[in-house]
Design a protein around this motif. Structure first.
Motif, PDB file in Angstrom:
ATOM      1  N   VAL A   1       0.687  -1.259  -0.256  1.00  0.00           N
ATOM      2  CA  VAL A   1      -0.128   0.051  -0.161  1.00  0.00           C
ATOM      3  C   VAL A   1       0.780   1.341   0.163  1.00  0.00           C
ATOM      4  CG1 VAL A   1      -1.587   1.218   1.421  1.00  0.00           C
ATOM      5  CG2 VAL A   1      -1.922  -1.064   1.179  1.00  0.00           C
ATOM      6  N   PHE A   2       1.913   1.397   0.912  1.00  0.00           N
ATOM      7  CA  PHE A   2       2.608   2.489   0.989  1.00  0.00           C
ATOM      8  C   PHE A   2       3.800   2.782   0.149  1.00  0.00           C
ATOM      9  CE2 PHE A   2       0.707   1.858   5.186  1.00  0.00           C
ATOM     10  CZ  PHE A   2      -0.339   2.736   5.354  1.00  0.00           C
ATOM     11  N   SER A   3       4.254   1.541  -0.446  1.00  0.00           N
ATOM     12  CA  SER A   3       5.355   1.651  -1.105  1.00  0.00           C
ATOM     13  C   SER A   3       5.195   1.390  -2.694  1.00  0.00           C
ATOM     14  CB  SER A   3       6.620   1.074  -0.929  1.00  0.00           C
ATOM     15  OG  SER A   3       6.369  -0.377  -1.215  1.00  0.00           O
ATOM     16  N   GLY A   4       4.155   0.729  -2.816  1.00  0.00           N
ATOM     17  CA  GLY A   4       3.509   0.512  -4.098  1.00  0.00           C
ATOM     18  C   GLY A   4       4.113  -0.850  -4.697  1.00  0.00           C
ATOM     19  N   ASP A   5       4.612  -1.838  -3.912  1.00  0.00           N
ATOM     20  CA  ASP A   5       5.393  -2.821  -4.141  1.00  0.00           C
ATOM     21  C   ASP A   5       4.143  -4.068  -4.175  1.00  0.00           C
ATOM     22  OD1 ASP A   5       6.806  -5.204  -4.763  1.00  0.00           O
ATOM     23  OD2 ASP A   5       8.357  -4.758  -2.956  1.00  0.00           O
ATOM     24  N   THR A   6       3.467  -4.090  -5.190  1.00  0.00           N
ATOM     25  CA  THR A   6       2.608  -5.226  -4.967  1.00  0.00           C
ATOM     26  C   THR A   6       3.003  -6.709  -5.329  1.00  0.00           C
ATOM     27  OG1 THR A   6       1.909  -5.017  -7.453  1.00  0.00           O
ATOM     28  CG2 THR A   6       0.548  -3.575  -5.841  1.00  0.00           C
ATOM     29  N   SER A   7       4.082  -6.938  -5.835  1.00  0.00           N
ATOM     30  CA  SER A   7       4.858  -8.119  -6.077  1.00  0.00           C
ATOM     31  C   SER A   7       4.814  -8.820  -4.564  1.00  0.00           C
ATOM     32  CB  SER A   7       6.454  -7.966  -6.529  1.00  0.00           C
ATOM     33  OG  SER A   7       7.163  -7.420  -5.490  1.00  0.00           O
ATOM     34  N   VAL A   8       4.744  -8.186  -3.312  1.00  0.00           N
ATOM     35  CA  VAL A   8       4.838  -8.895  -2.367  1.00  0.00           C
ATOM     36  C   VAL A   8       3.466  -9.384  -1.757  1.00  0.00           C
ATOM     37  CG1 VAL A   8       6.686  -7.598  -1.495  1.00  0.00           C
ATOM     38  CG2 VAL A   8       4.450  -6.927  -0.856  1.00  0.00           C
ATOM     39  N   LEU A   9       2.536  -9.154  -2.504  1.00  0.00           N
ATOM     40  CA  LEU A   9       0.994  -9.598  -2.075  1.00  0.00           C
ATOM     41  C   LEU A   9       0.898 -11.057  -2.294  1.00  0.00           C
ATOM     42  CD1 LEU A   9      -1.256  -6.780  -3.409  1.00  0.00           C
ATOM     43  CD2 LEU A   9      -0.290  -7.303  -1.041  1.00  0.00           C
ATOM     44  N   THR A  10       1.580 -11.660  -3.266  1.00  0.00           N
ATOM     45  CA  THR A  10       1.505 -13.187  -3.473  1.00  0.00           C
ATOM     46  C   THR A  10       1.982 -13.982  -2.175  1.00  0.00           C
ATOM     47  OG1 THR A  10       1.634 -12.999  -5.964  1.00  0.00           O
ATOM     48  CG2 THR A  10       2.331 -15.169  -4.943  1.00  0.00           C
ATOM     49  N   ASN A  11       2.985 -13.406  -1.742  1.00  0.00           N
ATOM     50  CA  ASN A  11       3.589 -13.893  -0.582  1.00  0.00           C
ATOM     51  C   ASN A  11       2.818 -13.690   0.789  1.00  0.00           C
ATOM     52  OD1 ASN A  11       5.981 -14.973  -1.514  1.00  0.00           O
ATOM     53  ND2 ASN A  11       6.991 -13.031  -1.035  1.00  0.00           N
ATOM     54  N   ALA A  12       2.118 -12.425   0.798  1.00  0.00           N
ATOM     55  CA  ALA A  12       1.046 -12.447   1.955  1.00  0.00           C
ATOM     56  C   ALA A  12      -0.166 -13.532   1.680  1.00  0.00           C
ATOM     57  CB  ALA A  12       0.488 -11.052   1.767  1.00  0.00           C
ATOM     58  N   GLU A  13      -0.629 -13.704   0.592  1.00  0.00           N
ATOM     59  CA  GLU A  13      -1.597 -14.593   0.226  1.00  0.00           C
ATOM     60  C   GLU A  13      -1.136 -16.015   0.804  1.00  0.00           C
ATOM     61  OE1 GLU A  13      -4.470 -12.409  -2.961  1.00  0.00           O
ATOM     62  OE2 GLU A  13      -2.313 -13.513  -3.841  1.00  0.00           O
ATOM     63  N   ARG A  14       0.074 -16.175   0.345  1.00  0.00           N
ATOM     64  CA  ARG A  14       0.491 -17.780   0.617  1.00  0.00           C
ATOM     65  C   ARG A  14       0.514 -17.831   2.246  1.00  0.00           C
ATOM     66  NH1 ARG A  14       2.349 -21.182  -2.815  1.00  0.00           N
ATOM     67  NH2 ARG A  14       3.959 -22.143  -1.315  1.00  0.00           N
ATOM     68  N   ASP A  15       1.165 -16.861   2.791  1.00  0.00           N
ATOM     69  CA  ASP A  15       1.373 -16.853   4.439  1.00  0.00           C
ATOM     70  C   ASP A  15      -0.187 -17.282   5.096  1.00  0.00           C
ATOM     71  OD1 ASP A  15       3.818 -16.831   4.667  1.00  0.00           O
ATOM     72  OD2 ASP A  15       3.768 -14.487   5.178  1.00  0.00           O
ATOM     73  N   LEU A  16      -1.189 -16.239   4.609  1.00  0.00           N
ATOM     74  CA  LEU A  16      -2.457 -16.658   4.939  1.00  0.00           C
ATOM     75  C   LEU A  16      -3.007 -17.870   4.491  1.00  0.00           C
ATOM     76  CD1 LEU A  16      -3.812 -12.767   4.426  1.00  0.00           C
ATOM     77  CD2 LEU A  16      -3.136 -13.906   6.284  1.00  0.00           C
ATOM     78  N   ASP A  17      -2.869 -18.398   3.314  1.00  0.00           N
ATOM     79  CA  ASP A  17      -3.247 -19.703   2.937  1.00  0.00           C
ATOM     80  C   ASP A  17      -2.976 -20.719   3.825  1.00  0.00           C
ATOM     81  OD1 ASP A  17      -4.808 -18.831   0.867  1.00  0.00           O
ATOM     82  OD2 ASP A  17      -3.334 -19.309  -0.658  1.00  0.00           O
ATOM     83  N   ALA A  18      -1.611 -20.680   4.229  1.00  0.00           N
ATOM     84  CA  ALA A  18      -1.211 -21.524   5.251  1.00  0.00           C
ATOM     85  C   ALA A  18      -1.671 -21.474   6.595  1.00  0.00           C
ATOM     86  CB  ALA A  18       0.652 -21.291   5.222  1.00  0.00           C
ATOM     87  N   VAL A  19      -1.938 -20.344   7.094  1.00  0.00           N
ATOM     88  CA  VAL A  19      -2.570 -20.335   8.346  1.00  0.00           C
ATOM     89  C   VAL A  19      -4.055 -20.782   8.043  1.00  0.00           C
ATOM     90  CG1 VAL A  19      -3.658 -18.758   9.808  1.00  0.00           C
ATOM     91  CG2 VAL A  19      -1.469 -18.309   9.026  1.00  0.00           C
ATOM     92  N   GLU A  20      -4.858 -20.383   7.136  1.00  0.00           N
ATOM     93  CA  GLU A  20      -6.315 -20.812   6.855  1.00  0.00           C
ATOM     94  C   GLU A  20      -6.252 -22.501   6.667  1.00  0.00           C
ATOM     95  OE1 GLU A  20      -9.927 -20.927   3.686  1.00  0.00           O
ATOM     96  OE2 GLU A  20      -8.142 -19.453   3.450  1.00  0.00           O
ATOM     97  N   ALA A  21      -5.160 -23.192   6.062  1.00  0.00           N
ATOM     98  CA  ALA A  21      -5.279 -24.590   6.181  1.00  0.00           C
ATOM     99  C   ALA A  21      -4.924 -25.279   7.469  1.00  0.00           C
ATOM    100  CB  ALA A  21      -3.960 -24.908   5.107  1.00  0.00           C
ATOM    101  N   ASP A  22      -3.929 -24.524   8.222  1.00  0.00           N
ATOM    102  CA  ASP A  22      -3.829 -25.290   9.587  1.00  0.00           C
ATOM    103  C   ASP A  22      -4.984 -25.033  10.520  1.00  0.00           C
ATOM    104  OD1 ASP A  22      -1.121 -25.666   8.834  1.00  0.00           O
ATOM    105  OD2 ASP A  22      -0.145 -23.852  10.077  1.00  0.00           O
ATOM    106  N   THR A  23      -5.815 -23.894  10.257  1.00  0.00           N
ATOM    107  CA  THR A  23      -6.979 -23.541  11.004  1.00  0.00           C
ATOM    108  C   THR A  23      -8.207 -24.421  10.719  1.00  0.00           C
ATOM    109  OG1 THR A  23      -6.320 -21.254  11.388  1.00  0.00           O
ATOM    110  CG2 THR A  23      -8.697 -21.836  11.718  1.00  0.00           C
ATOM    111  N   ALA A  24      -8.246 -24.734   9.182  1.00  0.00           N
ATOM    112  CA  ALA A  24      -9.275 -25.648   8.996  1.00  0.00           C
ATOM    113  C   ALA A  24      -8.926 -27.026   9.517  1.00  0.00           C
ATOM    114  CB  ALA A  24      -9.309 -25.701   7.410  1.00  0.00           C
TER     115      ALA A  24
END
Length: 159
Positions: A18-41
Motif C-alpha cells: 500500500v505505502f510503497s506500491g510494491d504489489t509483488s509482495v502480495l502473493t507472499n502475503a496470500e501464501r502466508d494466509l493460505d497456510a494459516v487457513e489450512a492449519d486452522t481448517a
C-alpha cells in the motif's frame, strides 16, 4: 513459521504494498494466509472429530457427524496442495480417512492409503510410498473408484 508470525508478515507485506506500491509482495502475503487457513481448517476439523469421540464415549449417547468436519479437511487439503505442502496434505488426508472409518464406519473408503503414502514419502521412504500406492491402485480399480485412482496417480506423480 507459526500462525502469528505468518499473520504479522502478511500485515507487513500489505503495508509495503500500500505505502510503497510494491504489489509483488502480495502473493507472499496470500501464501502466508493460505497456510494459516489450512492449519486452522485442519485444527477445526480435528476439534469436531474430538467432540464426536467425546459424545460417543458418553453413556447412552449416539452422536451424529458434524456436517462441517469433512469440508474443513477437504479445504485443508486444497490449500496444502496449492502451497506444495505434502506433509499438511497427508495429514488432512489421514483425518478424512479417520472420519470415514471412525464416524461413518466406512472401512472401504477406508484405509486412506494415499495419505499413508504421502506420510511415507515425507519420511524419505519412497519405496514404501510407491508400494502403498500400487496396492491402493489395485484396490481402487477393482472397486471402480475412479476418483480415488486419479488421487493415486496424482500422488504417484508428486512422490
Amino acid at each position: 513459521m507459526n500462525a502469528e508470525d505468518r499473520i504479522e508478515r502478511a500485515k507487513t507485506l500489505y503495508e509495503r504494498a500500500v505505502f510503497s506500491g510494491d504489489t509483488s509482495v502480495l502473493t507472499n502475503a496470500e501464501r502466508d494466509l493460505d497456510a494459516v487457513e489450512a492449519d486452522t481448517a485442519l485444527a477445526r476439523g480435528r476439534i469436531l472429530h474430538a467432540r464426536f469421540l467425546n459424545e460417543r464415549a458418553g453413556a447412552g449417547s449416539s452422536p451424529v457427524e458434524d456436517p462441517a468436519e469433512l469440508p474443513l479437511f477437504e479445504r485443508a487439503i486444497e490449500l496444502y496442495r496449492a502451497l506444495g505442502d505434502a506433509r499438511g496434505e497427508a495429514e488432512a488426508l489421514f483425518w478424512i480417512g479417520c472420519l470415514h472409518q471412525v464416524i461413518r464406519r466406512d472401512n472401504e473408503t477406508a484405509a486412506n492409503m494415499v495419505g499413508l503414502a504421502y506420510i511415507a514419502a515425507a519420511q524419505d521412504r519412497r519405496a514404501d510410498a510407491l508400494a502403498t500406492l500400487d496396492e491402493a491402485h489395485a484396490i481402487a480399480q477393482a472397486h471402480g473408484a475412479d476418483a480415488i485412482v486419479r488421487q493415486i496417480e496424482q500422488a504417484r506423480t508428486e512422490i
